[in-house]
Enzyme design. Structure first.
Site, PDB file in Angstrom:
ATOM      1  N   ASP A 150      52.032  35.886  96.139  1.00  0.00           N
ATOM      2  CA  ASP A 150      51.220  37.054  95.797  1.00  0.00           C
ATOM      3  C   ASP A 150      50.006  36.681  94.941  1.00  0.00           C
ATOM      4  O   ASP A 150      49.446  37.527  94.253  1.00  0.00           O
ATOM      5  CB  ASP A 150      52.081  38.126  95.102  1.00  0.00           C
ATOM      6  CG  ASP A 150      52.814  37.570  93.903  1.00  0.00           C
ATOM      7  OD1 ASP A 150      52.701  36.362  93.649  1.00  0.00           O
ATOM      8  OD2 ASP A 150      53.516  38.343  93.223  1.00  0.00           O
ATOM      9  N   ARG A 173      60.102  28.854  80.928  1.00  0.00           N
ATOM     10  CA  ARG A 173      59.266  29.973  80.490  1.00  0.00           C
ATOM     11  C   ARG A 173      59.222  29.837  78.972  1.00  0.00           C
ATOM     12  O   ARG A 173      60.268  29.808  78.324  1.00  0.00           O
ATOM     13  CB  ARG A 173      59.872  31.299  80.930  1.00  0.00           C
ATOM     14  CG  ARG A 173      60.014  31.351  82.467  1.00  0.00           C
ATOM     15  CD  ARG A 173      60.262  32.731  82.981  1.00  0.00           C
ATOM     16  NE  ARG A 173      60.734  32.713  84.367  1.00  0.00           N
ATOM     17  CZ  ARG A 173      59.953  32.817  85.440  1.00  0.00           C
ATOM     18  NH1 ARG A 173      58.655  32.930  85.307  1.00  0.00           N
ATOM     19  NH2 ARG A 173      60.476  32.816  86.646  1.00  0.00           N
ATOM     20  N   ARG A 194      59.671  41.096  93.657  1.00  0.00           N
ATOM     21  CA  ARG A 194      59.703  42.192  92.673  1.00  0.00           C
ATOM     22  C   ARG A 194      58.524  43.130  92.855  1.00  0.00           C
ATOM     23  O   ARG A 194      58.616  44.322  92.670  1.00  0.00           O
ATOM     24  CB  ARG A 194      59.666  41.619  91.247  1.00  0.00           C
ATOM     25  CG  ARG A 194      61.029  41.365  90.665  1.00  0.00           C
ATOM     26  CD  ARG A 194      60.886  40.657  89.369  1.00  0.00           C
ATOM     27  NE  ARG A 194      59.988  39.508  89.543  1.00  0.00           N
ATOM     28  CZ  ARG A 194      59.934  38.459  88.754  1.00  0.00           C
ATOM     29  NH1 ARG A 194      60.668  38.412  87.694  1.00  0.00           N
ATOM     30  NH2 ARG A 194      59.117  37.454  88.980  1.00  0.00           N
ATOM     31  N   ASP A 238      56.473  33.373  95.678  1.00  0.00           N
ATOM     32  CA  ASP A 238      56.128  34.784  95.901  1.00  0.00           C
ATOM     33  C   ASP A 238      54.934  35.035  96.822  1.00  0.00           C
ATOM     34  O   ASP A 238      54.818  36.100  97.416  1.00  0.00           O
ATOM     35  CB  ASP A 238      55.858  35.481  94.563  1.00  0.00           C
ATOM     36  CG  ASP A 238      57.110  35.516  93.714  1.00  0.00           C
ATOM     37  OD1 ASP A 238      58.210  35.428  94.280  1.00  0.00           O
ATOM     38  OD2 ASP A 238      56.993  35.620  92.475  1.00  0.00           O
ATOM     39  N   GLY A 285      58.693  29.982  87.471  1.00  0.00           N
ATOM     40  CA  GLY A 285      59.795  29.761  88.415  1.00  0.00           C
ATOM     41  C   GLY A 285      59.541  28.537  89.275  1.00  0.00           C
ATOM     42  O   GLY A 285      58.419  28.316  89.709  1.00  0.00           O
ATOM     43  N   ASP A 310      50.770  33.115  88.117  1.00  0.00           N
ATOM     44  CA  ASP A 310      49.715  33.765  87.333  1.00  0.00           C
ATOM     45  C   ASP A 310      49.976  33.722  85.821  1.00  0.00           C
ATOM     46  O   ASP A 310      49.047  33.638  85.026  1.00  0.00           O
ATOM     47  CB  ASP A 310      49.456  35.189  87.825  1.00  0.00           C
ATOM     48  CG  ASP A 310      50.682  36.063  87.796  1.00  0.00           C
ATOM     49  OD1 ASP A 310      51.800  35.542  87.600  1.00  0.00           O
ATOM     50  OD2 ASP A 310      50.536  37.291  87.960  1.00  0.00           O
ATOM     51  N   THR A 338      54.614  28.819  93.516  1.00  0.00           N
ATOM     52  CA  THR A 338      55.505  29.984  93.390  1.00  0.00           C
ATOM     53  C   THR A 338      55.920  30.420  94.793  1.00  0.00           C
ATOM     54  O   THR A 338      55.108  30.344  95.722  1.00  0.00           O
ATOM     55  CB  THR A 338      54.815  31.143  92.630  1.00  0.00           C
ATOM     56  OG1 THR A 338      55.593  32.327  92.790  1.00  0.00           O
ATOM     57  CG2 THR A 338      53.417  31.438  93.138  1.00  0.00           C
TER      58      THR A 338
HETATM   59  P1  ATP Z   1      56.274  32.747  88.657  1.00  0.00           P
HETATM   60  O1  ATP Z   1      55.274  33.380  89.587  1.00  0.00           O
HETATM   61  O2  ATP Z   1      57.167  31.819  89.353  1.00  0.00           O
HETATM   62  O3  ATP Z   1      56.973  33.715  87.764  1.00  0.00           O
HETATM   63  P2  ATP Z   1      54.495  32.212  86.455  1.00  0.00           P
HETATM   64  O4  ATP Z   1      53.599  31.068  86.135  1.00  0.00           O
HETATM   65  O5  ATP Z   1      53.837  33.535  86.689  1.00  0.00           O
HETATM   66  O6  ATP Z   1      55.401  31.770  87.690  1.00  0.00           O
HETATM   67  P3  ATP Z   1      55.563  33.124  83.909  1.00  0.00           P
HETATM   68  O7  ATP Z   1      56.904  32.974  83.326  1.00  0.00           O
HETATM   69  O8  ATP Z   1      54.967  34.467  84.037  1.00  0.00           O
HETATM   70  O9  ATP Z   1      55.609  32.364  85.317  1.00  0.00           O
HETATM   71  O10 ATP Z   1      54.542  32.234  83.025  1.00  0.00           O
HETATM   72  C1  ATP Z   1      54.822  30.876  82.727  1.00  0.00           C
HETATM   73  C2  ATP Z   1      54.525  30.611  81.300  1.00  0.00           C
HETATM   74  O11 ATP Z   1      53.126  30.799  81.042  1.00  0.00           O
HETATM   75  C3  ATP Z   1      55.205  31.537  80.306  1.00  0.00           C
HETATM   76  O12 ATP Z   1      56.536  31.173  80.062  1.00  0.00           O
HETATM   77  C4  ATP Z   1      54.328  31.354  79.067  1.00  0.00           C
HETATM   78  O13 ATP Z   1      54.680  30.187  78.371  1.00  0.00           O
HETATM   79  C5  ATP Z   1      52.931  31.160  79.689  1.00  0.00           C
HETATM   80  N1  ATP Z   1      52.221  32.443  79.584  1.00  0.00           N
HETATM   81  C6  ATP Z   1      52.349  33.533  80.375  1.00  0.00           C
HETATM   82  N2  ATP Z   1      51.582  34.542  79.915  1.00  0.00           N
HETATM   83  C7  ATP Z   1      50.963  34.087  78.800  1.00  0.00           C
HETATM   84  C8  ATP Z   1      50.067  34.658  77.843  1.00  0.00           C
HETATM   85  N3  ATP Z   1      49.619  35.921  77.962  1.00  0.00           N
HETATM   86  N4  ATP Z   1      49.659  33.886  76.829  1.00  0.00           N
HETATM   87  C9  ATP Z   1      50.076  32.612  76.682  1.00  0.00           C
HETATM   88  N5  ATP Z   1      50.931  32.032  77.540  1.00  0.00           N
HETATM   89  C10 ATP Z   1      51.375  32.736  78.585  1.00  0.00           C
END
Ligand code: ATP
Length: 323
Positions: free
Chosen positions: A130, A72, A172, A128, A11, A103, A126
């Protein structure tokens, strides 16, 4: 290390641009070639990678969103996707990565390093807040300020019409956004995933308020509260208190956008520089963060698995302040 690349993922959050700017300028300062990857891991897989100069990041520090775009990527979760991403980076000779995200982004980067050995350093981008390993994430301060500004406006109409407003904010899994919104917005009640606030308790708080001549109320609801969304909670309370004049406002994505606050620009700039310097020190799979105003690097695995607990005193603060 001579060539590195930066990307934003997950995000978007206000301040990501300020962080990209800091990464680009500190890379140039340290004599590195710096590349930008568009659309997070999707762009890595597609080879949507371009050389960045100091001027590429001119006039972006004040802009919300991310000039690198974010995404994503389902494909990066597959072995084939990551193999393709590696081929693209190898083709350009990229030896290190700076990931700005949450994360999920760090989970992907951790796996990628284990498989292909490309060192990655992360910055917490992010709203959030968190993530374990930093007191504040980039974008959180702006998101909270945006929400409080909106709540101020809602309070005017709540007060004029003597209504109860249920305002849903992001969160969330945590009340990190809801709590400062409730304190800063002068809310009477806050409902967050970390603590159980029953509908009976909300009804009791409203009745107590009315008995003390309060005529309007703001109830802040984190979207992940166990009693449901703000719409569901308002409906449940309405059933118990038919005379209540209630309205629901869902702040939604307005919390993500807009110009970053000065605090977010400062944090993003500090952590962007820390990412590049961390890579140059040989750090691998760590997130740069600030704890007690000190720069700290935390292993990705800890940011993913360890919980950053909300201060339990915060809910009590709202009970005291809404008397
Ligand atoms: P936010 O906190 O804003 O949601 P985020 O980095 O946690 O940010 P995610 O959509 O959970 O957002 O993860 C970003 C991208 O990281 C995913 O779209 C995916 O491409 C990659 N990713 C997440 N988990 C995995 C995994 N287990 N293995 C490989 N790639 C991953």
């Amino acid at each position: 290390m001579k060539k590195i690349a930066v990307f934003t993922s997950g995000g978007d959050s206000p301040g990501m641009n300020a962080c990209v700017r800091a990464v680009v300028r500190s890379a140039i300062y340290h004599g590195l070639d710096i590349y930008g990857i568009r659309r997070g891991y999707n762009g890595m897989i597609k080879g949507d990678i371009f050389r960045m100069e100091s001027s590429t990041v001119s006039n972006i520090i004040q802009r919300g969103g991310t000039i690198l775009k974010s995404a994503r990527s389902k494909e990066f979760k597959t072995k084939e996707g990551r193999q393709e991403a590696y081929e693209q980076l190898k083709k350009l000779g990229i030896e290190g990565l700076v990931a700005i995200g949450g994360d999920g982004t760090f989970t992907g980067a951790n796996l990628f390093f284990q498989e292909y050995g490309i060192p990655t350093i992360g910055a917490p981008g992010t709203i959030d807040n968190d993530l374990y390993g930093t007191d504040y994430t980039i974008g959180y301060d702006t998101a909270v300020n945006t929400a409080v500004y909106a709540i101020d406006k809602i309070r005017d109409t709540a007060d004029s019409h003597e209504r109860v407003f249920f305002v849903e904010v992001m969160g969330r899994d945590s009340g990190y956004i809801a709590i400062p919104c409730a304190v800063g917005g002068g809310a009477e009640i806050v409902m967050i995933p970390e603590t159980k606030t029953t509908i009976d308790k909300v009804v009791e708080a409203l009745r107590t308020g009315w008995s003390r001549s309060k005529t309007s109320f703001i109830v802040i609801v984190a979207e992940g509260d166990e009693e449901g969304s703000a719409v569901e909670i308002a409906a449940k309370v309405q059933k118990a208190v038919p005379e209540m004049d209630a309205r629901v406002t869902i702040l939604g994505h307005v919390q993500r956008g807009g110009a970053p606050s000065a605090a977010d620009r400062m944090l993003a700039s500090q952590l962007g520089i820390a990412c590049v310097e961390g890579l140059l020190q040989g750090r691998v799979c760590e997130m740069a963060g600030l704890m007690n105003s000190q720069l700290v690097y935390t292993p990705f695995i800890d940011t993913i698995t360890k919980e950053k607990a909300l201060n339990p005193n915060f809910s009590r603060m709202i009970d005291i302040l809404s008397v």
